[in-house]
Design a protein around this motif. Structure first.
Motif, short mmCIF file in Angstrom:
data_model
loop_
_atom_site.label_atom_id
_atom_site.label_comp_id
_atom_site.label_asym_id
_atom_site.label_seq_id
_atom_site.Cartn_x
_atom_site.Cartn_y
_atom_site.Cartn_z
N LEU A 1 1.05 -1.15 0.03
CA LEU A 1 -0.15 0.02 -0.17
C LEU A 1 0.75 1.35 -0.11
O LEU A 1 0.45 2.29 -0.76
N ALA A 2 2.06 1.21 0.54
CA ALA A 2 2.89 2.42 0.57
C ALA A 2 3.37 2.56 -0.71
O ALA A 2 3.50 3.73 -1.26
N ALA B 1 -5.83 6.54 -3.81
CA ALA B 1 -4.83 5.18 -3.99
C ALA B 1 -5.45 4.02 -3.06
O ALA B 1 -5.11 2.90 -3.47
N VAL B 2 -5.72 4.46 -1.85
CA VAL B 2 -6.08 3.39 -1.08
C VAL B 2 -7.44 2.72 -1.58
O VAL B 2 -7.50 1.31 -1.53
N SER B 3 -8.42 3.45 -2.17
CA SER B 3 -9.43 2.79 -2.80
C SER B 3 -9.20 1.64 -3.97
O SER B 3 -9.67 0.69 -4.13
N LEU C 1 -12.91 -1.54 5.98
CA LEU C 1 -12.38 -1.15 7.23
C LEU C 1 -10.95 -0.34 6.78
O LEU C 1 -11.08 0.64 7.41
N GLN C 2 -10.26 -0.90 5.75
CA GLN C 2 -9.12 0.07 5.31
C GLN C 2 -9.63 1.44 4.80
O GLN C 2 -8.99 2.36 5.20
N THR C 3 -10.62 1.23 3.88
CA THR C 3 -10.76 2.38 3.16
C THR C 3 -11.39 3.35 4.47
O THR C 3 -11.31 4.76 4.34
N ALA C 4 -12.37 2.97 5.13
CA ALA C 4 -12.90 3.78 6.10
C ALA C 4 -12.01 4.39 7.21
O ALA C 4 -12.13 5.63 7.76
N THR C 5 -10.79 3.66 7.49
CA THR C 5 -9.71 4.36 8.38
C THR C 5 -9.17 5.43 7.77
O THR C 5 -9.11 6.36 8.37
N TYR C 6 -8.86 5.11 6.39
CA TYR C 6 -7.96 6.19 5.72
C TYR C 6 -8.85 7.52 5.37
O TYR C 6 -8.49 8.47 5.21
#
Length: 456
Positions: A25-26, A129-131, A397-402
């Motif tokens: 992801l980085a 980018a996260v999405s 959960l990943q998308t919501a956190t970012y």
């Protein structure tokens, strides 16, 4: 025996992790930041705002013009005269009652506002980018799940055909298995289409297709409570800071327009020389003077401009209040969405466990003749749906956190600690803020522009 092998196969396929891939992801964050056209667009807009400061500074300096003219005159006697003149004129505003200083400070405030707009664009790029990362991960795993389902149903169909030949089931059971296999293949094709679309979305965000993605990292830290998250957003969110600087610029512009009614004191000087075909020699001249001009009547234009500047200032103040309210609302929505996603994951895990138990029980009951082939297929479909729901919830959960980080104003390269060189807005500003012309500063500015073009 065939049903037992099928059940073991689907359980292993559904539970097996995705192999470790190359891109993290980085890496996706870095690629998005370094290849974003949106960021390049906003950087250019920032450089244009920087030039407004240089323009304001230049307006405080003398204006020097070179004027050359050729004038002809025909006289009644029939003779003609030609006069060639060269003049060098200079004009400078000596007193403008603060308008130049106010214009410069307003331009600086707008530069600071545009910098915050650039940060806001950076947040959106990283959120995209996260999405994109999670969309590709989710679509890839969905394809694997569907492939496993096709394999299992294929084996279930073979088993149904064997039992039909032995007279244990009817032709209906075989048809049901054939229909379910066709549906699974259709769903697999749809999942593959979703993966292709996700890969295109990833390329749009990062500039290249994903060559393989690692598992998502541990979730970043956000805030201990909703109130703490909102307090951070009030202090750091670029939209709020941008609106604050725009209010400052609006105040300064209103003062600048108001100061126009005081007029200005202007100094002028000039040197010239003229040559005529009827004169024995050329004629030189030197002029100098100071003038004070103040508007008396302009048809109401000056008052209209003043009222307009005040209205725009009031609009920016209202915009600040609305922006702050929207940011705080977005933080609250992001916080609630994060709580919902966590609850969804917990429920989905329970659903997967229950669906797995139901599938195992239905399979055994079918082996004993208490369940039909349709019951087994339905149980398998329920397990697939449960696994898919859990997969989507974990990605959410990943998308919501970012998204929560972005709503707080913290989704930046600096806060994430990506360890890459970022765009320096001070470099260009420092090169142009004093309005350099042909000088050492101008040469330095040319070097910066060349560097920026290479970076682009």
């Amino acid at each position: 025996m065939i049903r037992r092998l099928s059940a073991l196969c689907i359980a292993a396929a559904l539970c097996s992790p995705i192999p470790a891939m190359a891109q993290s992801l980085a890496d996706t964050f870095v690629a998005a930041y370094q290849n974003s056209n949106i960021l390049e667009q906003n950087r250019a807009l920032l450089r244009a705002a920087d030039e407004d400061v240089a323009i304001a500074v230049a307006q405080l300096r003398p204006v020097v013009n070179f004027v050359a003219g050729l004038q002809g005159r025909a006289q009644s006697s029939g003779s003609e005269s030609l006069t060639l003149s060269f003049n060098l004129n200079a004009e400078v505003t000596l007193v403008d009652f603060g308008r130049g200083r106010l214009a410069k400070e307003a331009a600086k405030a707008q530069v600071l506002a545009t910098r915050q707009a650039l940060l806001n664009a950076e947040q959106q790029v990283l959120l995209n980018a996260v999405s994109a990362f999670m969309d590709v991960r989710t679509a890839t795993e969905a394809v694997l799940l569907q492939q496993a389902t096709v394999r299992v149903i294929t084996r279930e169909l073979s088993a149904a055909r064997e039992r039909f030949e032995l007279g244990e089931v009817t032709r209906t059971d075989v048809s049901l298995a054939e229909a379910r296999l066709a549906a699974a293949r259709s769903q697999l094709a749809a999942s593959e289409g979703d993966l292709a679309a996700a890969r295109e979305g990833y390329k749009l965000v990062t500039g290249s297709y994903p060559s393989g993605l690692r598992a998502a990292p541990a979730l970043p830290r956000t805030a201990a409570s909703l109130q703490a998250a909102q307090d951070i957003a009030r202090r750091t969110h670029p939209s709020i800071l941008q609106a604050q600087f725009e209010v400052t610029a609006g105040d300064l512009n209103a003062e600048r327009v108001e100061a126009q009614r005081h007029g200005s004191v202007t100094g002028s000087a000039g040197v010239g020389r003229s040559f005529s075909n009827q004169a024995a020699s050329d004629v030189g001249s030197v002029t100098a003077g100071i003038t004070y001009a103040r508007p008396i009547y302009q048809g109401g234009q000056l008052r209209a401009l003043s009222r307009q500047a005040i209205a725009r200032r009031d609009a920016t103040r209202s915009g600040l209040h609305q922006t702050a309210a929207q940011v705080l609302q977005n933080v609250a929505l992001a916080w609630a969405n994060l709580d919902v996603t966590r609850a969804r994951i917990s429920a989905s895990r329970q659903q997967v466990t229950a669906s797995q138990n139901a599938f195992d029980g239905t399979r055994e009951e079918a082996r004993l003749g208490a369940r039909t082939t349709l019951d087994v297929l339905n149980a398998e479909n329920d397990l697939l749906n449960a696994r898919t729901t859990l997969l989507q919830a974990e990605a959410g959960l990943q998308t919501a956190t970012y998204n929560l980080l972005a709503s707080m104003g913290l989704l930046t390269v600096e806060h994430l600690g990506l360890g890459i060189t970022t765009y320096d807005p001070e470099a260009y500003y420092n090169a142009v803020k004093d309005a350099p012309a042909i000088s050492a500063q101008g040469e330095a500015l040319d070097r910066i522009l060349r560097a920026l073009n290479k970076a682009d």
